[in-house]
Scaffold this active site. Structure first.
Site, PDB file in Angstrom:
ATOM      1  N   TYR A 661       0.855  -1.182   0.000  1.00 47.30           N
ATOM      2  CA  TYR A 661       0.000   0.000   0.000  1.00 47.30           C
ATOM      3  C   TYR A 661       0.890   1.230   0.000  1.00 47.30           C
ATOM      4  O   TYR A 661       1.953   1.253   0.629  1.00 47.30           O
ATOM      5  CB  TYR A 661      -0.905   0.045   1.239  1.00 47.30           C
ATOM      6  CG  TYR A 661      -1.918  -1.070   1.316  1.00 47.30           C
ATOM      7  CD1 TYR A 661      -3.148  -0.953   0.677  1.00 47.30           C
ATOM      8  CD2 TYR A 661      -1.651  -2.227   2.027  1.00 47.30           C
ATOM      9  CE1 TYR A 661      -4.085  -1.976   0.747  1.00 47.30           C
ATOM     10  CE2 TYR A 661      -2.579  -3.257   2.103  1.00 47.30           C
ATOM     11  CZ  TYR A 661      -3.799  -3.123   1.459  1.00 47.30           C
ATOM     12  OH  TYR A 661      -4.725  -4.128   1.528  1.00 47.30           O
ATOM     13  N   SER A 664      -0.689   6.894  -2.338  1.00 51.14           N
ATOM     14  CA  SER A 664      -1.542   7.221  -3.473  1.00 51.14           C
ATOM     15  C   SER A 664      -2.084   5.992  -4.184  1.00 51.14           C
ATOM     16  O   SER A 664      -2.810   6.129  -5.159  1.00 51.14           O
ATOM     17  CB  SER A 664      -0.755   8.073  -4.486  1.00 51.14           C
ATOM     18  OG  SER A 664       0.366   7.342  -4.965  1.00 51.14           O
ATOM     19  N   SER A 665      -1.759   4.793  -3.716  1.00 53.98           N
ATOM     20  CA  SER A 665      -2.162   3.621  -4.490  1.00 53.98           C
ATOM     21  C   SER A 665      -2.080   2.352  -3.658  1.00 53.98           C
ATOM     22  O   SER A 665      -1.429   2.305  -2.619  1.00 53.98           O
ATOM     23  CB  SER A 665      -1.243   3.466  -5.721  1.00 53.98           C
ATOM     24  OG  SER A 665       0.088   3.250  -5.305  1.00 53.98           O
ATOM     25  N   THR A 666      -2.807   1.341  -4.165  1.00 58.06           N
ATOM     26  CA  THR A 666      -2.626  -0.032  -3.707  1.00 58.06           C
ATOM     27  C   THR A 666      -1.897  -0.780  -4.816  1.00 58.06           C
ATOM     28  O   THR A 666      -2.210  -0.609  -5.991  1.00 58.06           O
ATOM     29  CB  THR A 666      -3.982  -0.701  -3.426  1.00 58.06           C
ATOM     30  OG1 THR A 666      -4.666   0.041  -2.412  1.00 58.06           O
ATOM     31  CG2 THR A 666      -3.801  -2.129  -2.957  1.00 58.06           C
ATOM     32  N   ASP A 779       8.173  13.009  -4.330  1.00 58.78           N
ATOM     33  CA  ASP A 779       7.994  12.099  -3.193  1.00 58.78           C
ATOM     34  C   ASP A 779       9.136  11.084  -3.145  1.00 58.78           C
ATOM     35  O   ASP A 779       8.905   9.873  -3.143  1.00 58.78           O
ATOM     36  CB  ASP A 779       6.640  11.394  -3.296  1.00 58.78           C
ATOM     37  CG  ASP A 779       6.221  10.740  -1.976  1.00 58.78           C
ATOM     38  OD1 ASP A 779       6.819  11.068  -0.940  1.00 58.78           O
ATOM     39  OD2 ASP A 779       5.302   9.914  -1.989  1.00 58.78           O
TER      40      ASP A 779
END
Length: 986
Positions: A661, A664-666, A779
């Site tokens: 995880y 911003s996303s899985t 990031d």
């Protein structure tokens, strides 16, 4: 005598060919001179160029008899520089493959001298200039693939002089002018790819002269005019994509004579009705007529398309009801009817579509209840009925949709309570019931939806309290409960939600204070205005981001933000006690009376309809509802997959395929048909602000190839979830290796850490200095540095970052990044540039050096290292695994220096990533390559693959190694920034 003469002539020809082949070795060395970044990939291209030697060079395939170069394959090596004109001296070469490199300059005219050439693939480079006319001299050419470059000018009409041309792919360039009509008279052309250029003009009636053409793609150009009436004669077409142009007029009736598998006309200005004859096109797998100006009803005959998997009609002006016959489309996976003017009920027959993944009915005028039959669509992943006039209750049977991840029933007239059964939909990531007339309390069981990312119950008639069980929503990013009648305190458990970005509780009756939210470090949007909150508004941690508007309408709140003091003199306090007591008693009595009246009237006023239009946003502000769920493949190693293949391989993105995880996303792992694993990132954001801009950015990112960057292989955008497909890397992230539990945590010696640091720096330097336009990552962190089987670093998640503007800085509307890595200058000013990435990279270096997390138990690693540096005790922080394996601790000290330089408080004091690479490069001393076991770039075969196999096998790759710098430049860098190991760099 005749036989002897023939034999002599044959031997003479062979001897001449061999003599000519002797020059091929020198030609290859001349070609190498024009390349950059060759040291570690063409290391064996050396010597005197003798035939027996150059035929074993990497990427070179020779004829078994003449030893002439028959094929040259240098794809995916990240070669820079230009293509040498000397390439024209390879007279016998049949295949040249230089795709997926960083070649620039123009295609040399001398390429036309390679008279034996059958395949020329220069795709995915940075080549500019015109397409040389000399290519028309290549009479044996079958495959010309120049896509994904920067080519300009017009398509040469002389390409029609290539009698054997079967594949012409010029997509994703900057070509202009019209499509040459002479191309349409090439009798053997089978594949014409011209998408994403600047082509103008109209579609020629002669396009159907191409009797062997099966693939015709002119998507995303500026073509005008109408579809010619002769379109019905294009009987060989299997794929016809005219989308995103400026075509007008009606869809011609005789288009129904085509037997295409894909008909894509979206994003034009077609008007008039949908021709009923389309219902007779039995071969259709994909029908996309979305985003036009089509009017009239949906033809019921479309129900005959029993092999169609995708039906996209959204974004038109269609009227009438949804034909029940659509329930007969037994293989349908995607049904997009949103953003039209449809009326009537939702047909119960849609429940027969058991293979349906996505049902989008948003922004129409549909009425009546949601039929229970919808729950029979067992594979449904996304159901969007937003912005209609639906009434009745939220069906309890929806819980049978076990695969559903996205449920949006907002902006309707739904009433009744929130069914507790919704808590059984364990895969939900978005639940939106906002802007209805839903009443009663919020079921506490909603807190069991552990994958929920967005919860919106705003603008309803909900009462009771915010369930403390919301503290179990560990993945939640957005909670909107505004404009209800909720009371009680803000639960302490909500304050523990570390991923929460948005919390809107305004216009309720919430009491207590806001101190419980001080630990929501990710919280970016907070609105608790117009409640009954009291106490002091904090000023530290995340509360420094919020404006006073977030707290309006709460007379009991006080503090710096609101300009009201929380303290008063004891005299004022004593003088007001009696008056306050009297007033309090009076108010309490009034409140009790109002509560009794409210309880008596509740059944009546709870059902008062709200003006749903007030909370119905502009449909143009939500492009996600208009996103056709398409699978876009950027690299051919995923070619010929469809969305359904990926869903089937991952069992509709089952949680058992989840490997991580992110913020911003899985992330899921999927093994493709060719046994190659890919990583699938399902983004939490469903609504990109500009779909076309977002797609363009993704295609640009997909063209970026570097050894130390994770390649974007493709993507799919849909309301069910936006998916990005990346290379899968075996050893996970640097975070896992350094900080994970015993199952993933690995011991890294000093040399491995240095190479990881260098690899990540090279990838980031490429984004900052070599991409055009340059890219800020935004990031950088150890979780975004992935490690392959050899523990080489690959920087991930750079793809969604906005490209740098021409100005030096870019202002972001909200702070991006991860706590512990965020540049303090950026956090305070929201001004973003490359130096923000440099700061984050410096924190990663500290992680590598110490093995500690950036933030752990409220201890900040950067601050700790600064304090140790001030005391000259920083070496005490070195990870024991480094101390055990490093032969020269002076190297460790230099990397500490570099980390502190990168994390200097003033951005101007930080080095560039190119400078960082130079420093690390001087610390990494790889052994000179002797005879590494590298696979040949081409199979040792005497034959060149056919054009079909050649094109299907296109795939990306990258094995770049950056150039070494002299130690003098490294010394100058240290001199420039000074010794900082014993200084407080703040």
């Amino acid at each position: 005598m005749t036989t002897t003469t023939t034999t002599r002539l044959l031997l003479a020809a062979i001897l001449l060919a061999v003599a000519a082949a002797d020059d091929d070795g020198q030609t290859l060395l001349e070609i190498k001179k024009s390349f950059r970044n060759v040291d570690n990939v063409l290391y064996d291209w050396a010597g005197d160029g003798a035939p027996r030697r150059y035929c074993s060079w990497r990427g070179v395939l020779c004829d078994n008899v003449t030893f002439a170069v028959a094929a040259l394959n240098l794809s995916g090596l990240n070669l820079g520089g230009e293509i040498s004109p000397a390439i024209g001296n390879l007279k016998s070469v049949e295949s040249i493959d230089l795709k997926s490199n960083e070649l620039s300059g123009q295609i040399p005219d001398e390429i036309g001298d390679c008279t034996s050439l059958k395949t020329l693939d220069l795709s995915s480079n940075n080549l500019g200039g015109d397409i040389p006319f000399s290519i028309s001299k290549l009479k044996h050419l079958e495959n010309l693939i120049l896509k994904n470059n920067q080519l300009v000018g017009m398509i040469p009409s002389t390409l029609s002089q290539l009698p054997n041309l079967k594949i012409l792919d010029l997509a994703q360039n900057k070509l202009n002018g019209e499509i040459p009509r002479l191309i349409y008279w090439n009798e053997v052309l089978q594949y014409l790819g011209l998408r994403s250029n600047n082509l103008e003009g109209s579609l020629s009636p002669e396009m159907c002269q191409l009797t062997g053409l099966w693939y015709f793609d002119v998507k995303n150009n500026s073509l005008t005019g109408i579809i010619p009436d002769t379109i019905g004669n294009c009987t060989s077409f299997q794929v016809l994509d005219l989308s995103y142009n400026r075509l007008t007029g009606e869809i011609p009736f005789n288009i129904g004579f085509l037997q295409v598998a894909t008909l894509s006309l979206q994003g034009n200005n077609f008007s008039g009705p949908i021709p009923s004859v389309i219902g007779l096109m039995q071969a259709l797998a994909v029908l996309d007529l979305s985003f036009n100006q089509l009017s009239g009803p949906i033809p019921s005959i479309l129900g005959n398309l029993t092999y169609t998997e995708k039906l996209y009609l959204q974004g038109n002006r269609l009227t009438g009801s949804i034909p029940p016959e659509l329930g007969n489309m037994s293989t349908l996976h995607y049904l997009e009817l949103n953003d039209n003017q449809l009326t009537g009920f939702i047909p119960p027959e849609l429940g027969k579509l058991t293979g349906l993944f996505d049902l989008n009915l948003a922004n129409n005028n549909l009425e009546g209840p949601i039929p229970d039959n919808i729950s029979s669509c067992m594979n449904l992943i996304s159901f969007n009925a937003y912005g209609n006039k639906l009434n009745g209750t939220v069906p309890r049977s929806l819980h049978k949709l076990e695969s559903i991840t996205y449920l949006n029933l907002s902006s309707n007239y739904l009433s009744g309570a929130i069914p507790i059964e919704l808590a059984k939909m364990k895969n939900l990531d978005t639940l939106d019931l906002s802007c209805n007339m839903v009443a009663g309390p919020i079921p506490s069981a909603i807190g069991s939806l552990e994958h929920l990312l967005r919860l919106n119950f705003s603008n309803n008639n909900l009462v009771g309290y915010i369930p403390a069980e919301f503290g179990n929503l560990r993945s939640i990013m957005e909670i909107d409960l505004s404009s209800n009648h909720l009371g009680g305190l803000i639960p302490q458990e909500v304050g523990m939600l570390q991923n929460l970005i948005l919390l809107k509780l305004e216009s309720n009756n919430i009491t207590g204070d806001v101190s419980s939210l001080i630990n929501c470090f990710s919280l970016n949007v907070l609105n608790v205005s117009y409640n009954n909150l009291a106490g002091i508004v904090p000023t530290d941690n995340n509360f420094s981001r919020f404006s006073p508007d977030s707290f309006l309408g709460n007379p009991g709140l006080c503090g710096y933000w609101l300009g009201s003091s929380c303290y008063s003199t004891s005299h004022v306090q004593r003088s007001s006690v009696s008056r306050s007591a009297i007033l309090g008693i009076a108010v309490a009595g009034l409140v009790i009376l109002l509560m009794i009246l409210a309880a008596a009237c509740w059944p009546h006023w709870a059902q008062v309809p709200k003006d749903v239009s007030l909370c119905k946003p502009d449909i143009h502000a939500l492009p996600s509802s208009n996103v056709p769920p398409k699978l876009v493949i950027l690299h051919m190693n995923m070619a010929f997959l469809v969305y359904e293949d990926i869903m089937r391989m991952t069992e509709n993105l089952s949680e058992k395929y989840i490997i991580g995880y992110g913020a911003s996303s899985t992330v899921y792992k999927c093994v493709l048909k060719n046994c190659k694993p890919v990583a699938i990132k399902k983004l939490y954001a469903h609504y990109p602000q500009s779909l076309k801009e977002f797609e363009t950015e993704l295609e640009t990112v997909g063209s970026i190839k570097h050894r130390n960057l994770v390649s974007l292989q493709g993507y799919s955008l849909s309301p069910a979830g936006n998916l990005l497909f990346y290379d899968y890397l075996e050893n996970g992230s640097l975070w896992d290796v350094l900080h994970a539990g015993s199952s993933k945590k690995q011991k890294l010696d000093w040399e491995a850490r240095l190479r990881i640091a260098l690899g990540a720096a090279q990838g980031l330097a490429y984004l900052h200095h070599d991409c055009n336009p340059r890219i800020i990552h935004r990031d950088v962190k150890s979780k975004n540095i992935l490690l392959d089987k050899d523990y080489e670093a690959h920087l991930a998640d750079f793809g969604i970052a906005k490209s740098l503007c021409t100005s030096k800085t870019h202002t972001s509307t909200y702070v991006m990044g991860t706590i512990g890595y965020i540049d303090p200058e950026y956090a305070c000013t929201s001004r973003l540039n490359e130096k923000s990435d440099v700061y984050s990279y410096g924190i990663v270096l500290l992680e590598l050096l110490t093995g500690k997390k950036p933030v752990d138990n409220e201890c900040n690693l950067h601050h700790l290292i600064l304090s140790k540096a001030a005391d000259n005790t920083v070496m005490e922080m070195v990870d024991p695994d480094i101390a055990d394996t490093c032969k020269d601790l002076g190297e460790v000290k230099k990397v500490f220096q570099l980390a502190l330089l990168c994390s200097k408080r003033q951005p101007s004091d930080r080095p560039t990533m190119h400078e960082v690479v130079r420093v690390l490069d001087c610390l990494v001393y790889p052994d000179p390559p002797s005879k590494p076991a590298l696979p040949p770039a081409l199979p040792q075969s005497s034959t060149v693959p056919s054009y079909v196999n050649e094109y299907v096998s296109l795939r990306g790759g990258s094995t770049l190694s950056c150039e070494n710098s002299s130690s003098a430049s490294d010394a100058e860098l240290f001199l420039k920034f000074g010794e900082v190991i014993s200084q407080n760099t703040e």
